[in-house]
Scaffold this active site. Structure first.
Site, short mmCIF file in Angstrom:
data_model
loop_
_atom_site.label_atom_id
_atom_site.label_comp_id
_atom_site.label_asym_id
_atom_site.label_seq_id
_atom_site.Cartn_x
_atom_site.Cartn_y
_atom_site.Cartn_z
N CYS A 188 28.13 -21.90 -14.38
CA CYS A 188 27.18 -22.72 -13.64
C CYS A 188 25.87 -22.88 -14.43
O CYS A 188 25.05 -21.96 -14.47
CB CYS A 188 26.88 -22.08 -12.28
SG CYS A 188 25.66 -22.97 -11.33
N CYS A 233 22.70 -22.79 -12.24
CA CYS A 233 22.28 -21.46 -11.80
C CYS A 233 21.68 -20.64 -12.94
O CYS A 233 20.72 -19.91 -12.74
CB CYS A 233 23.47 -20.65 -11.26
SG CYS A 233 24.65 -21.57 -10.30
N ASP A 234 22.26 -20.73 -14.13
CA ASP A 234 21.94 -19.77 -15.19
C ASP A 234 21.24 -20.36 -16.41
O ASP A 234 20.80 -19.61 -17.28
CB ASP A 234 23.23 -19.07 -15.64
CG ASP A 234 23.89 -18.30 -14.51
OD1 ASP A 234 23.15 -17.78 -13.65
OD2 ASP A 234 25.13 -18.24 -14.45
#
Ligand code: NAP
Length: 310
Positions: free
Chosen positions: A138, A141-142
């Site tokens: 992701c 997200c990261d």
């Protein structure tokens, strides 16, 4: 929550991505008072997506979480209820159907399955051990953990290229590792990637190992044409090599194809009357938000018709 001795729900929706929330909107507007089991991630994969440029009605694009929020609000406005819980078991052998969750149990006259799909793993040494320590599925997200660093993206489809472009916001360089010498991604994304000075490509290569102790340090690559093996230093590994449908729960109860996708007809009917499937859990071809949303709406309309007839 509907205990087993309560009156059964008219419609229970398992999953809260675009298919689930669109089904909820249509079922709610037909006065079915649907309950949506959100699953672990409210909104599903869309919630982890940045700018969405191909969902109609948003000419400037929209962020995934914002779209999920709008879907949810619209469904709730007409009486749908989103419950933060996941189905852990289903019994479709008789109506009302029984659905077990972490919090309890529901009985429902119709069920719409919209459990979506999850990222496919590389399945190489080091992947599991280093997930969350440099291996990610992701970018939204990261990505921000990789400011000024060098990362790789594995895959050659739309997801890989789109997420690689997103990662250029943070990383120094983003190297796309693809197992062939031609991308599967659409031409628009391909052109953007090839024009971006931060994006590099390594063709005809697969990752055979992810190397690092506490954090990712490198990947081992194998050239599929020459057989040559090399070590490629990197700070992060983002994997976008397609998806596998979330259908484990329905094994032995609903018909599936060889890849594990639920089989449904053009009316979204599964092999059990009164149980419908919509979105990526049954779509091994298009996998588009707009199509999943349409399938969810169709499933709800069919559920309404089924309830009227039965
Ligand atoms: P995909 O189109 O199935 O692409 C998966 C990619 O991963 C392919 O390039 C494939 O290689 C590669 N791959 C598969 N297994 C691999 C393995 N074990 N090792 C290395 N590489 C592997 O999946 P996706 O990119 O997630 O897209 C899914 C669907 O969503 C598609 O229909 C796509 O169009 C859509 N989508 C659209 C957008 C958009 O902005 N329009 C964004 C994201 C997704 P091969 O090419 O050799 O098969």
């Amino acid at each position: 929550m509907s205990e087993t001795n309560d009156a059964p729900l008219q419609c229970l929706i398992i999953g809260s991505g675009p298919a689930g929330l669109s089904a909820a909107l249509y079922a709610a507007r037909a006065n079915l008072a649907p309950i949506v089991l959100s699953g672990m991630d409210l909104g599903g994969q869309v919630a982890n997506t940045d700018a969405i440029e191909n969902y109609p009605g948003f000419p400037e694009g929209i962020e995934g979480p914002d779209l999920v929020d709008l879907f949810q609000k619209q469904a709730e406005r007409f009486g749908a209820e989103v419950v933060f819980d996941s189905a852990t078991g289903v019994d479709f052998s008789e109506r009302p159907f029984k659905i077990t969750t972490y919090a309890g149990e529901y009985l429902a006259e119709t069920v719409i399955v919209t459990t979506g799909a999850s990222p496919r793993l590389l399945d190489v040494p080091g992947e599991k051990e280093l997930t969350g320590r440099g291996v990610s599925y992701c970018a939204t997200c990261d990505g921000h953990f990789f400011q000024e660093q060098d990362v790789i993206v594995v895959g050659g489809g739309d997801s890989a290229v789109k997420e690689a472009l997103f990662l250029t916001r943070f990383a120094n360089s983003v190297t796309i590792i693809h197992r062939r010498d031609k991308l599967r991604a659409g031409i628009l994304l391909e052109t953007r990637a090839k024009e971006n000075p931060k994006v590099k490509f390594i063709w005809d290569s697969v990752v055979t190992e992810i190397i690092g102790e506490d954090a990712v340090r490198a990947v081992r690559l194998k050239n599929k044409k020459t057989g040559e093996e090399t070590e490629h230093p990197t700070d992060g590994v983002f994997v976008f090599i397609g998806h596998i449908p979330n259908t484990e729960l329905f094994e032995g109860q609903l018909d599936m194809n060889e890849q594990g996708y639920l089989i449904s007809d053009r009316h979204m009917r599964t092999s059990i009357p009164g149980v419908y499937a919509a979105g990526e859990v049954t779509d091994d071809h298009f996998q588009q938000i707009v199509i999943s949303a349409g399938m969810g709406a169709a499933a709800a309309m069919e559920a309404v018709e089924f309830l009227e007839e039965n």
